[in-house]
Design a protein around this motif. Sequence first.
Motif, PDB file in Angstrom:
ATOM      1  N   PRO A  70     -73.777 -73.400  59.968  1.00 55.62           N
ATOM      2  CA  PRO A  70     -72.889 -73.164  58.821  1.00 55.62           C
ATOM      3  C   PRO A  70     -73.134 -74.169  57.703  1.00 55.62           C
ATOM      4  O   PRO A  70     -73.660 -75.260  57.924  1.00 55.62           O
ATOM      5  N   TYR A  71     -72.707 -73.778  56.524  1.00 54.40           N
ATOM      6  CA  TYR A  71     -72.968 -74.622  55.352  1.00 54.40           C
ATOM      7  C   TYR A  71     -72.212 -75.944  55.413  1.00 54.40           C
ATOM      8  O   TYR A  71     -72.604 -76.925  54.801  1.00 54.40           O
ATOM      9  N   TRP A  72     -71.098 -75.987  56.186  1.00 54.08           N
ATOM     10  CA  TRP A  72     -70.307 -77.220  56.228  1.00 54.08           C
ATOM     11  C   TRP A  72     -70.777 -78.171  57.323  1.00 54.08           C
ATOM     12  O   TRP A  72     -70.076 -79.147  57.647  1.00 54.08           O
ATOM     13  N   ASN A  73     -71.919 -77.905  57.935  1.00 59.22           N
ATOM     14  CA  ASN A  73     -72.438 -78.791  58.972  1.00 59.22           C
ATOM     15  C   ASN A  73     -72.601 -80.244  58.523  1.00 59.22           C
ATOM     16  O   ASN A  73     -72.220 -81.164  59.241  1.00 59.22           O
ATOM     17  N   PRO A  74     -73.208 -80.492  57.352  1.00 60.66           N
ATOM     18  CA  PRO A  74     -73.391 -81.908  56.956  1.00 60.66           C
ATOM     19  C   PRO A  74     -72.084 -82.695  56.862  1.00 60.66           C
ATOM     20  O   PRO A  74     -72.025 -83.847  57.271  1.00 60.66           O
ATOM     21  N   TRP A  75     -71.029 -82.029  56.320  1.00 59.40           N
ATOM     22  CA  TRP A  75     -69.770 -82.757  56.210  1.00 59.40           C
ATOM     23  C   TRP A  75     -69.133 -82.960  57.574  1.00 59.40           C
ATOM     24  O   TRP A  75     -68.530 -84.015  57.842  1.00 59.40           O
ATOM     25  N   LEU A  76     -69.220 -81.959  58.460  1.00 56.08           N
ATOM     26  CA  LEU A  76     -68.732 -82.152  59.820  1.00 56.08           C
ATOM     27  C   LEU A  76     -69.481 -83.289  60.507  1.00 56.08           C
ATOM     28  O   LEU A  76     -68.893 -84.108  61.217  1.00 56.08           O
ATOM     29  N   PHE A  77     -70.800 -83.337  60.273  1.00 57.11           N
ATOM     30  CA  PHE A  77     -71.615 -84.404  60.870  1.00 57.11           C
ATOM     31  C   PHE A  77     -71.151 -85.768  60.373  1.00 57.11           C
ATOM     32  O   PHE A  77     -70.998 -86.716  61.162  1.00 57.11           O
ATOM     33  N   ARG A  78     -70.901 -85.875  59.070  1.00 52.87           N
ATOM     34  CA  ARG A  78     -70.489 -87.166  58.520  1.00 52.87           C
ATOM     35  C   ARG A  78     -69.130 -87.606  59.072  1.00 52.87           C
ATOM     36  O   ARG A  78     -68.940 -88.762  59.456  1.00 52.87           O
TER      37      ARG A  78
END
Length: 835
Positions: free
Chosen positions: A363-371
């Motif tokens: 999903p597109y929100w993966n980077p923010w979830l990762f952070r």
Amino acid sequence: MPLAKKSVKTRSFVLLLRQGARRLDALLSLKGLVLGSAVLLLLIAGNHENHVPAVGNWLFQISERMASAPTSDPEIALIRLDEDELLLVQQDPIQSAVLPLLLRKDKLIALVLPGAVRERPVQAEQLMLMLPGELMRQSPHLTEWRQQAAKADQLRERIRQGQLLIGLTKDGVSSFPEQAFPVKTPEHFSQMPLSVWLLSMGVPVDWMTAIGNWLQQRVTLTPAEWPVDPALSGAGYRASDSASDHATRQLIWQQESHIHGDLALALYLRYQLQSRHLEQEPSIVFRDGYAIELGDQLLPVNSDGAIVPATLSTDRLQYLSLQQSLRAPPAQPIWIFAASRAQLAEVAATVQALQHRHYFYQPYWNPWLFRVMLLLLCLYAVWIQPLLRRSTALLSGAFIVVILCVAQIAWQLGFKQLLPLPMLIQWFVPASLCMMLWQHRRGQQETLKWDFHRAQYQLAHQFYQQGKLNEALAALAPCYTRVAVTALLYDIAVQQERKRQYQDAALTYDKVMQRNPRFKDAAKRAEALSTLSDSTTLSVDFSGTQSLVMPAQEGVKPVLGRYQIERELGRGAMGTVYLGIDPKISRRVAIKTLSFREFDSDQLERIKERFFREAEAVGRLTHPHIVTVFDVGEEADLAFMAMDYVDGRSLDRCASEGTLLDIEEVYSIVAAVADALHYAHQQNIVHRDIKPGNILYDAASSQIKVADFGIARIVDDSKTKTGDMLGSPVFMSPEQLKGNKVTGASDIYSLGVTFYQLLTGALPFSGDSIANLAYHILNKKYVSVREVRPELSAGVVRVVNKALHREPSRRYANAGEMADAVRGLLSREFGRKAS
């Protein structure tokens, strides 16, 4: 109180330096490594969408096995072409045997080629102009040309209508000036770190929404306008090259400013058009960052237009050869032609994954979830975990890892989305272990510091009871501020005042006030003494040796027993050796120490026994070439032995090529060592570790001493045991390597190896491991010293050979006989005798 104020300022500056050093040490420690790795992962959080780490691969396989695979029969037939047929299709498709299959009107066909399709040039038009009309109507060549032209027209029409899709591999695409690459679109607004900066700068939310909508513009995909060939012009598609499990499949490609679909996506779209009986092909729209629209359908994909097909989707596919397909054409509505099984499987797996929605995406929100998750895990590992007990931290860390794994599998099964949790798991596990190790080391350091504190306090208390006030102050200097420490400092100051050491007493009272300004009447006493003390300010500096836990004031040396320690001389197998002075007779001695803290309590008694056995063995020896032991003693935390100090250095510095001594000097040294060993053997003492490092030599005075009887034992029938291996392996005798009973013949062999090395700078035997070295010593023949150093005489060869004989009975009968043989060499070769 100028003295007290100055001391307070100095102490504040020292405390500031210590705090800075501790912070720097924390940054350079395991804790700093964990924080640094977390910061690095935060910086690259938006660049790992296509990365499936090892843990992610494992979790991916588990979720695949748990997911329900499609049960319907696949509608795809895979036909493999050999290289010759594939080349013919590229160069002259009209003449290819595949042409009848390509012209099947009831089939949807995809052809994967490494290069563009080319049509064979035919000069039939010029032939028609040259032939008369009658011949032109009857010419078989013209008839053949017309047939070929009709087939070419059919082929063009199928390509134009989208019934025949041509896909080019990476090599085929690279042959054109305009190559295709994965889509690199602007990041979705919610992914942009710029948003945080804009918010911090006070940019209105409405403006930010408008920027996000602008970034989410919709882009319609068009077929790639590649020159398939001048005659057979039509759409060409990029075919992915990777066919490995869990690899991403690129559905969207970019060619200059045009964005187009992959061969598998185009094949799926064309099949949807036929199976759903649509009159008009639906347009392909790529929502920036997260999905593909196919008319009324929505295909979620990665932000770069890629998916991860399920690996079980190709299990039921049918693979055919060209001959099988010509004899009995497959009944499936979709045919895929390619040169390799991997290319066939890749296209088929992607199409089938799209048909059954049996694929995964990020999903597109993966980077923010990762952070966010990384910050939470870092907060736990760095700040919360050190507060827990070791067992509790281990259980909680395991619980977190299990929760992340379950969440990854459940989310993948429920939403077909790949979360960045595996990468977090791969970071969290070593980070948590590093923090546990850091916590363990920190606990050990704290334990050592408190042990040091208690040892120093006890030592200071002993000095105080003995009247050694300066030594007691030095011992208390590194102690923590506790009531007992402050009280002992106060008592020392009172004793100094009674002895009319007013200046020293004032300094000691100042130390009391640094630890507790209101302790008893220390401030009043210091003020009263300030009028009596001299104006000269004493600078007290505490220092200590590297190994001894005995700090002392400037001008007062650390002591062991009655010996004052000057400096460290070196380190041996048993412990550290210091240069000391006996203050009673002003004699310099070498003091060998054994720290009890380096050994476990269950080993301590055995180590003590061995240390004092060395003193007993060496104390029985009185010989000019053997180091003499003067004294031995034991304190609370160490034992020591005072020995004769020799101005010189060990011969290991003279045992390599370029540093060798003169042959005459070597003869003299070996003869003297042999005499010393002969004397020791007569006292039933075997050295067991004769080597250049244990022979001290002073060239200026020609003094030679055999040192370090640390592994010597009294050769007594009631105490001697076999099976012990002590000493340096390269100098060991064969019987010592075998674990047999060791006698003086073993020292003769070791002296022979030493003689060999001092003469040549090399060892007679060597090996890359102890086992290999032992094999060489027991079975191989060494190179003669004369072959290594031709100027040596035949006499020295005989002496070395006899000393190095494998059989103890074939060596010299005793070390004195070997000494006589070496003296004979001195007499014959240099005309003198060894002293």
